[in-house]
Design a protein around this motif. Structure first.
Motif, mmCIF file in Angstrom:
data_model
loop_
_atom_site.group_PDB
_atom_site.id
_atom_site.type_symbol
_atom_site.label_atom_id
_atom_site.label_comp_id
_atom_site.label_asym_id
_atom_site.label_seq_id
_atom_site.Cartn_x
_atom_site.Cartn_y
_atom_site.Cartn_z
ATOM 1 N N LEU A 47 0.835 -1.202 0.000
ATOM 2 C CA LEU A 47 0.000 0.000 0.000
ATOM 3 C C LEU A 47 0.872 1.255 0.000
ATOM 4 O O LEU A 47 1.841 1.348 0.757
ATOM 5 C CB LEU A 47 -0.913 -0.011 1.219
ATOM 6 N N LEU A 48 0.500 2.211 -0.852
ATOM 7 C CA LEU A 48 1.091 3.555 -0.850
ATOM 8 C C LEU A 48 -0.029 4.540 -0.555
ATOM 9 O O LEU A 48 -1.126 4.415 -1.098
ATOM 10 C CB LEU A 48 1.723 3.891 -2.197
ATOM 11 N N ARG A 49 0.241 5.537 0.263
ATOM 12 C CA ARG A 49 -0.819 6.463 0.666
ATOM 13 C C ARG A 49 -0.393 7.907 0.545
ATOM 14 O O ARG A 49 0.741 8.272 0.844
ATOM 15 C CB ARG A 49 -1.231 6.150 2.096
ATOM 16 N N LEU B 103 -1.495 -1.079 -4.148
ATOM 17 C CA LEU B 103 -2.730 -0.380 -3.811
ATOM 18 C C LEU B 103 -2.350 1.039 -3.402
ATOM 19 O O LEU B 103 -1.774 1.251 -2.331
ATOM 20 C CB LEU B 103 -3.454 -1.098 -2.673
ATOM 21 N N ALA B 104 -2.648 2.002 -4.265
ATOM 22 C CA ALA B 104 -2.342 3.413 -3.994
ATOM 23 C C ALA B 104 -3.622 4.097 -3.536
ATOM 24 O O ALA B 104 -4.627 4.069 -4.263
ATOM 25 C CB ALA B 104 -1.785 4.094 -5.236
ATOM 26 N N ILE B 105 -3.604 4.684 -2.357
ATOM 27 C CA ILE B 105 -4.822 5.296 -1.836
ATOM 28 C C ILE B 105 -4.616 6.783 -1.593
ATOM 29 O O ILE B 105 -3.564 7.229 -1.145
ATOM 30 C CB ILE B 105 -5.307 4.603 -0.551
ATOM 31 N N PHE B 106 -5.662 7.535 -1.922
ATOM 32 C CA PHE B 106 -5.706 8.968 -1.643
ATOM 33 C C PHE B 106 -6.724 9.148 -0.521
ATOM 34 O O PHE B 106 -7.911 8.857 -0.697
ATOM 35 C CB PHE B 106 -6.115 9.737 -2.894
ATOM 36 N N GLN B 107 -6.244 9.610 0.630
ATOM 37 C CA GLN B 107 -7.039 9.632 1.854
ATOM 38 C C GLN B 107 -7.425 11.051 2.267
ATOM 39 O O GLN B 107 -6.561 11.890 2.519
ATOM 40 C CB GLN B 107 -6.245 8.990 2.994
ATOM 41 N N ALA C 99 7.675 0.236 -3.446
ATOM 42 C CA ALA C 99 6.654 -0.775 -3.707
ATOM 43 C C ALA C 99 7.229 -1.956 -4.470
ATOM 44 O O ALA C 99 6.983 -3.123 -4.121
ATOM 45 C CB ALA C 99 5.495 -0.148 -4.482
ATOM 46 N N VAL C 100 7.996 -1.684 -5.524
ATOM 47 C CA VAL C 100 8.552 -2.758 -6.353
ATOM 48 C C VAL C 100 9.488 -3.638 -5.527
ATOM 49 O O VAL C 100 9.403 -4.878 -5.559
ATOM 50 C CB VAL C 100 9.285 -2.171 -7.576
#
Length: 394
Positions: free
Chosen positions: A70-72, A126-130, A383-384
């Motif tokens: 996950l990246l946020r 999974l990249a999320i914008f919070q 991530a990679v």
């Protein structure tokens, strides 16, 4: 020095400035969400919008199966009128004073890089914008809504990044263990009895014990804080009365308390409440407590903190990384993701010569957005590599 251009990320600096001009506060950020969606159009990703809040979850499938990382990026601004002097300054009463516009632009750049490197991805990103990081419970809402189950594989690690206007531009920092502190904000109300200023003996003026409580709070912190176990208490507001000839019924203190552990902060909070009750009681008055949520410390896993250092030095060179010597006492709700999945939180300096000493959350804060492409590269590489490492059991 941060790179000025990176064709793989697109013009993320220009995106940052467009985002800066449309700041929105809280959990409902429709303009910000629409702009981010437009930036992601045409990419080989799946996008899921939040339920009841303006979040986005972006799924990048790798060429081979594997776990999820996950990246946020946080999205929300602050209720401040901008005085930075930037050409792209926001108008109105809201401002991206904490650099979340840089975070969003950096994550968009990372998504673009990852889409171009799908053959290198052994799993899913999974990249999320919070939304709602600034005290609105955004992370807790997204976790409760099931964002960690979005891909069908709970993330093995989460990574987030934060810019600071008071750190040297282009330098990344991280450390194993606590990176940021724990905090709880609460209001202490001293309840007295109102009356006429000419007849104070018939009333109970809550301002008098409230002023003593302010001094007692600062004294308690001074006597109990050490460099190894820091403690910070800030009285951010003192509200009482409206007229000089009226004795008010109530005085309300807004307290922000910060430490490095939940046990420590709850113990000190309880001590402060007992002291306040003792002072108010000596004036024949009472105290009530209105407490906000307690935010746990932001803790980086030792493995992931080392991975951050390796990635930054490999991608940007050894001068781009510096170990974080001690935790920053600002709190961050990314801590909730780290509690669930492990991972790391890193800082990047975005100090600008024009910013002087204006810190994050200042209406005069200025950020060097030349760091954004490098932040994109670091997030994508984290991530990679984390996914590749997961196949070998780290």
């Amino acid at each position: 020095m941060p790179s000025q251009k990176d064709p793989g990320t697109g013009d993320v600096r220009a995106l940052r400035r467009r985002l800066h001009a449309i700041p929105e506060v809280g959990l409902d950020l429709p303009e910000t969400q629409r702009m981010l969606r437009r930036e992601l159009e045409g990419l080989p990703v799946r996008i899921i919008e939040g339920r009841g809040l303006s979040s986005l979850a972006v799924i990048i499938e790798g060429a081979s199966p594997g776990p999820t990382v996950l990246l946020r990026a946080d999205m929300d601004a602050l209720p401040l009128t901008e005085e930075s002097g930037e050409e792209f300054s926001a108008t109105g009463s809201t401002m991206h004073a904490c650099g979340h516009d840089l975070h969003m632009a950096a994550l968009v750049g990372a998504i673009r890089l990852l889409c171009a490197r799908r053959d290198d991805i052994e799993g899913t990103v999974l990249a999320i914008f919070q939304p709602g990081e600034e005290g609105h419970g955004g992370a807790a809402r997204m976790i409760a809504d099931g964002v960690l189950e979005t891909t069908g594989s709970r993330p093995v690690a989460s990574y987030g990044i934060h810019v600071f206007s008071f750190l040297q531009s282009g330098v990344f920092l991280c450390r194993p263990g606590a990176v940021m502190g724990t905090t709880v904000n609460f209001r202490l109300s001293v309840v007295g009895r109102g009356g006429h200023a000419a007849r104070p003996h018939t009333a109970r003026n809550p301002i008098l014990p409230a002023a003593l409580i302010v001094q007692a709070v600062q004294n308690l912190v001074t006597q109990n804080s050490t460099s190894a176990d820091p403690l910070i208490a800030t009285i951010g507001s003192f509200q009482a009365g409206d007229a000089p000839n009226v004795i008010t019924d109530r005085a309300v203190l807004g307290v922000s308390l910060r430490a490095l552990s939940v046990d420590r902060i709850t113990a000190v909070r309880d001590d402060l409440v007992r002291i306040a009750e003792g002072i108010a009681g000596s004036f024949d008055m009472s105290v009530s407590l209105d407490e906000g949520p307690l935010m746990p410390p932001t803790v980086s896993d030792p493995f992931d903190a080392r991975l951050v250092e390796d990635v930054v030095t490999d991608v940007l060179g050894p001068r781009a990384f510096r170990p974080l010597e001690q935790p920053e006492m600002i709190a961050e709700d990314f801590s909730l993701f780290l509690e669930e999945t492990g991972g790391a939180f890193l800082f990047v300096g975005a100090g600008s010569e024009e910013s002087g000493v204006a810190p994050n959350h200042s209406s005069r804060a200025v950020y060097d957005d030349a760091v954004v492409p490098d932040a994109s590269r670091v997030l994508a590489e984290l991530a990679v590599r984390r996914l590749a490492g997961a196949r070998g059991g780290r």
